[in-house]
Write a protein that holds these residues in place. Structure first.
Motif, mmCIF file in Angstrom:
data_model
loop_
_atom_site.group_PDB
_atom_site.id
_atom_site.type_symbol
_atom_site.label_atom_id
_atom_site.label_comp_id
_atom_site.label_asym_id
_atom_site.label_seq_id
_atom_site.Cartn_x
_atom_site.Cartn_y
_atom_site.Cartn_z
ATOM 1 N N ARG A 248 0.829 -1.201 0.000
ATOM 2 C CA ARG A 248 0.000 0.000 0.000
ATOM 3 C C ARG A 248 0.865 1.254 0.000
ATOM 4 O O ARG A 248 1.905 1.286 0.673
ATOM 5 N N SER A 250 2.327 4.397 1.306
ATOM 6 C CA SER A 250 2.417 4.891 2.677
ATOM 7 C C SER A 250 3.511 5.936 2.776
ATOM 8 O O SER A 250 4.446 5.971 1.968
ATOM 9 N N ASP A 270 -0.655 5.726 6.456
ATOM 10 C CA ASP A 270 -1.307 5.149 5.290
ATOM 11 C C ASP A 270 -1.924 6.273 4.465
ATOM 12 O O ASP A 270 -2.780 7.020 4.951
ATOM 13 N N LEU A 277 -0.293 4.110 11.201
ATOM 14 C CA LEU A 277 -0.409 2.700 11.553
ATOM 15 C C LEU A 277 -0.016 2.500 13.012
ATOM 16 O O LEU A 277 0.802 3.235 13.570
ATOM 17 N N ASP A 281 -2.074 -2.831 13.323
ATOM 18 C CA ASP A 281 -1.795 -3.033 11.893
ATOM 19 C C ASP A 281 -0.526 -3.844 11.660
ATOM 20 O O ASP A 281 -0.141 -4.065 10.508
#
Length: 536
Positions: A248, A250, A270, A277, A281
């Motif tokens: 993802r 980030s 994020d 996070l 997570d």
């Protein structure tokens, strides 16, 4: 000069890049060792010191310039030879034009002092690289133009520039228009209780379109930026927007523990969820004297490992299949926690870090700039820069002394970059209160190589956020196209891949929107530009 050619490709979204899966990172890289067992050994890295050819320049200043000292490497005149821009602190920044044949000469540049670093980025999508300049004081945005010309557009582009102390930067595109900018601030100099435990807030600068008067012409538009705080701030010294181990996008923030407020640590934000996070997570709390960030996929699994420089241990975080990170074992050879010359047993202080294949054998190596903050007695004063070469088994071995780059000044920003288009990564180092250093990579019998630049239509011209996969001698080599990281030091250069003895390879591009092009056949020892065709 080496000629370059372009390949025009359409994104087809039909193929995923090949991946190399390792069952464990901490029993490190046994598969890489097997693949490399029959590969020829490359020559010992060797650098020629060319520092005496440069004009005198150093990063100067008092305690507000203990940190910073960045270096920009970018081609600002379009001749494929990258220029150098060195921060000067209380001295003016210096732009050095690349004249070819490894010669550099001072070039006109705005008289900017208080500069801690800078990052090249094409903000307005006009194919000229602009500069976001980090300063002790209001930041500046310089619009790039022909022949390395720059003009201050901070006010006309409505970029918020408070009287802060900026020490980190990164950027990303959330669409295909204008980039979002992340700004990392250090100590709040206005706080009378400082400097300890008074870290300033960081900021996100988001773009907005503004209507221009009709007299400016039909269809014309201007843009501006508005700032939102990114809190809490723990004295950021490096930021990097990239895909994390979860895959993802980030924002990673490395913070200086010396000025931590209670509960401070490294941070990961994020971008899609717009939140930090936590342990829920799988984000493990890490607290160190964070200085710089370097990111590179070392295993070919599509997840970047991350190097965090620090006072003491340099922490390499190994990306795991479940999207988390674990610290590299000591035996991997990346800790670099003491000077290796043997004359000072106190801890090292790491600043700029960068992965790069110095001998083009297909394995990423690691450079770390070292240097005492000033006269800190708890840490090594004479602290040589590191050049850690990756071995066939995935471990790293120090060669800085025998490669000829083991100077012991207070180094800060730096760059591994091919400055003469010969396919070998050269080295530039910015020092605090000591001259700029320049080294030409003259390593004999290096492997073959490939450099890849991406271009696409729209605002994100250089495809920031894309991923490039090259079939290497030991499996896939995967690099992300990013802006940020390092220590105040930014680059806008083609991605460099070592190919070992391979004379041809295949290249797959995953564009920022997730669509893919390739695999494309490519020949070694050739600069390659891949131009994405417009979508129907």
């Amino acid at each position: 000069m080496i000629s370059k050619f372009s390949i025009f490709v359409a994104a087809n979204g039909s193929r995923k890049p090949p991946q190399l899966s390792l069952s464990q990172h901490v029993a490190p890289f046994s598969l890489l060792a097997l693949l490399a067992a029959t590969a020829p050994l490359m020559a010992q890295p060797s650098f020629e010191d060319r520092s005496d050819t440069l004009p005198l320049h150093s990063y100067e200043g008092g305690w507000e310039h203990f940190v910073g000292g960045g270096l920009v490497v970018f081609d600002c005149d379009g001749d494929t030879l990258p220029e150098l821009l060195a921060a000067g602190g209380t001295s003016p920044a210096m732009l050095l034009h690349n004249d070819g044949d490894f010669r550099f000469s001072p070039a006109p540049f705005p008289a900017i002092t208080g500069m801690t670093g800078a990052y090249p980025i094409d903000i307005d999508g006009d194919d000229y690289l602009d500069l976001y300049v980090l300063r002790v004081g209001p930041d500046q945005v310089l619009q790039g133009g022909p022949e390395c010309s720059f003009s201050d557009v901070t006010e006309s582009w409505a970029v918020p520039a408070p009287d802060s102390w900026t020490t980190a930067f990164t950027a990303w595109w959330e669409g295909d228009d204008l980039p979002t900018l992340a700004i990392g601030h250090y100590v709040d100099r206005a706080d009378p209780n400082g400097p300890f435990e008074v870290c300033d807030d960081n900021a996100l600068l988001r773009p907005t379109r503004l209507a221009r008067p009709a007299s400016d012409g039909p269809g014309t538009a201007a843009f501006g930026y508005h700032a939102t705080p990114l809190t809490p701030g723990f004295c950021a010294l490096s930021m990097l927007a990239a895909r994390d181990a979860r895959g993802r996008p980030s924002l990673r923030i490395s913070n200086d523990r010396q000025y931590y407020v209670r509960g401070g640590s490294e941070q990961m934000w994020d971008i899609a969820d717009q939140r930090f996070l936590t342990e829920v997570d799988g984000w493990q709390r890490v607290a160190l004297w964070g200085m710089g960030i370097a990111s590179r996929d070392l295993t070919g699994d599509g997840r970047d490992e991350v190097m965090l420089t620090s006072m003491g241990d340099q922490l390499l975080q190994l990306a795991q299949p479940d999207g988390t990170y674990v610290g590299a074992p000591y035996g991997l050879g990346t800790t670099a926690h003491r000077p290796y010359l043997g004359d000072d047993g106190r801890p090292s202080t790491g600043w700029h870090a960068q992965f790069g294949d110095v001998d083009n054998d297909g394995r990423a190596d690691l450079f770390i700039a070292k240097g005492n903050v000033d006269q800190m007695p708890t840490n090594a004063i004479h602290d040589p820069n590191n050049l850690l070469m990756q071995q066939p088994d995935g471990t790293f071995v120090e060669v800085g002394d025998i490669a000829g780059i083991a100077t012991t000044e207070r180094s800060r920003g730096a760059a591994l970059a091919d400055l003469d288009n010969d396919g070998r990564l050269d080295l530039v180092v910015v020092n605090r209160r000591a001259p700029l250093e320049l080294y030409r990579n003259i390593t004999p019998d290096t492997g073959n190589w490939l450099s890849i630049a991406l271009q696409q239509p729209g605002g994100n011209r250089e495809a920031i956020g894309a991923t490039v996969t090259v079939e290497g001698p030991f499996g896939p080599q995967i690099q992300q196209v990013t802006i940020g990281g390092g220590h105040g030091s930014g680059q806008a250069l083609p991605l460099h891949f070592g190919l070992g003895t391979a004379t041809t390879t295949r290249v797959t591009v995953t564009w920022p929107d997730g669509s893919q092009s390739g695999p494309l056949d490519a020949s070694a020892n050739t600069p390659l530009t891949i131009n994405r065709s417009p979508q129907p």
